[in-house]
Design a protein around this motif. Structure first.
Motif, PDB file in Angstrom:
ATOM      1  N   THR A  78      -1.945  -1.097   2.997  1.00 13.56           N
ATOM      2  CA  THR A  78      -2.138  -0.291   4.055  1.00 13.56           C
ATOM      3  C   THR A  78      -1.775   1.087   3.883  1.00 13.56           C
ATOM      4  OG1 THR A  78      -0.901  -1.893   4.882  1.00 13.56           O
ATOM      5  CG2 THR A  78      -3.419  -2.653   5.464  1.00 13.56           C
ATOM      6  N   ALA A  79      -1.919   1.981   4.843  1.00 10.51           N
ATOM      7  CA  ALA A  79      -1.055   3.105   4.849  1.00 10.51           C
ATOM      8  C   ALA A  79      -0.306   2.903   6.026  1.00 10.51           C
ATOM      9  CB  ALA A  79      -2.247   4.195   5.386  1.00 10.51           C
ATOM     10  N   ALA A  94       2.884   4.105  -1.075  1.00  7.67           N
ATOM     11  CA  ALA A  94       2.203   4.832  -0.103  1.00  7.67           C
ATOM     12  C   ALA A  94       1.372   5.827  -0.856  1.00  7.67           C
ATOM     13  CB  ALA A  94       3.715   5.937   0.737  1.00  7.67           C
ATOM     14  N   ALA A 137      -1.101   2.898  -0.984  1.00  5.75           N
ATOM     15  CA  ALA A 137      -2.139   3.003  -0.264  1.00  5.75           C
ATOM     16  C   ALA A 137      -3.273   4.070  -0.668  1.00  5.75           C
ATOM     17  CB  ALA A 137      -1.437   2.720   0.743  1.00  5.75           C
ATOM     18  N   LYS A 138      -2.911   4.521  -1.054  1.00  4.89           N
ATOM     19  CA  LYS A 138      -4.183   6.192  -1.150  1.00  4.89           C
ATOM     20  C   LYS A 138      -4.946   5.856  -2.747  1.00  4.89           C
ATOM     21  CE  LYS A 138      -0.869   9.394   0.724  1.00  4.89           C
ATOM     22  NZ  LYS A 138      -0.266  10.426   0.825  1.00  4.89           N
TER      23      LYS A 138
END
Length: 269
Positions: A216-217, A261, A264-265
């Motif tokens: 998740t972001a 991070a 997540a992208k």
């Protein structure tokens, strides 16, 4: 073309312009959609369209022309019924975009920003269609035609020339005319926003991988920092006073959070 609109057209355009103006606290901000409204009527930003915009916004014609000549989507000469834009930016060019444009130019007998004698097609080189995952891409009136080849692109323009409907890879079921699309860009819905496929598998791949792994972001906390939605390490975030990385030294938590991070992208190897 007359220097002024006929009374019926003038009244209709002014009525629609009033709806556009009502959306903006500062009337001058309505100039961009008003220019699209003019193009929906004349097929380009005509002298009489410039005069109408100037009158509606209490601007000089020079001020309106300065905006109309700045943006490439505003045409200063009559545009074809269908704008065929071939992406020749880096990735599409490498994948064959340059060859597609050259083949279409030879086939149609026109170059960049030129229109066929029958007024059906205007051919353009486009810097980027924001669809690199489907390169090379051709757009017709800003509808996507993905994974094109010189042969498929020639077939596409032949269908347009013959007056047959063409079907985008994504988006509306069929391509609307230039003037119809311009009316939508002026702010008037045509009821087709939910037609067709919104995004294809190549665009959604990163999202699918993230869901499969439960990624998740980062979420933004009250102090302007961000943390993993699952309660993990704190990562740099941009707040009102600038990024947290500018306000404090980088920690081990920062470096450990960055790969997650990126994942997540969808930036996974």
């Amino acid at each position: 073309m007359s220097d002024t609109y006929a009374p019926e057209a003038d009244a209709r355009l002014r009525a629609e312009a009033a709806q556009i103006l009502a959306r903006y606290p500062d009337p001058r901000s309505a100039l961009l959609p008003l220019l699209h409204l003019v193009q929906s009527e004349d097929g380009y930003v005509s002298p009489r369209g410039i005069a109408l915009c100037a009158d509606l916004l209490d601007l000089s014609r020079a001020e309106v022309s300065a905006v109309a000549t700045f943006y490439s989507q505003y045409k200063r000469h009559p545009n074809g019924e269908y704008t065929v834009g071939v992406c020749t930016n880096a990735l599409c060019a490498v994948m064959g975009g340059d060859l597609i444009f050259e083949r279409l130019s030879d086939h149609l007998g026109i170059g960049h920003d030129e229109t066929t004698a029958d007024g059906r097609i205007t051919l353009e080189q486009v810097e980027c269609n924001a669809a690199c995952d489907y390169a090379p891409v051709v757009m017709v009136n800003w509808e996507f035609f993905d994974n094109q080849t010189p042969t498929s692109a020639v077939d596409l323009v032949d269908q347009i020339t013959a007056g047959r409907p063409v079907h985008p890879t994504r988006g509306a079921h069929t391509v609307a005319t230039f003037r119809e699309v311009e009316h939508v860009l002026a702010g008037f819905e045509d009821g087709r926003a939910d037609e067709g496929v919104a995004a294809g598998e190549a665009s959604l791949l990163g999202l699918r991988i993230a869901r499969e792994h439960g990624w998740t972001a980062p979420r933004v906390e009250g102090d302007g920092t961000s943390s993993e939605a699952a309660g993990g390490d704190v990562a740099p975030a941009v707040g009102a006073a600038g990024s947290s990385a500018e306000r404090r030294p980088t920690t081990a938590a920062d470096s450990s959070a960055q790969p997650r991070a990126d994942e997540a992208k969808g930036n996974v190897q």
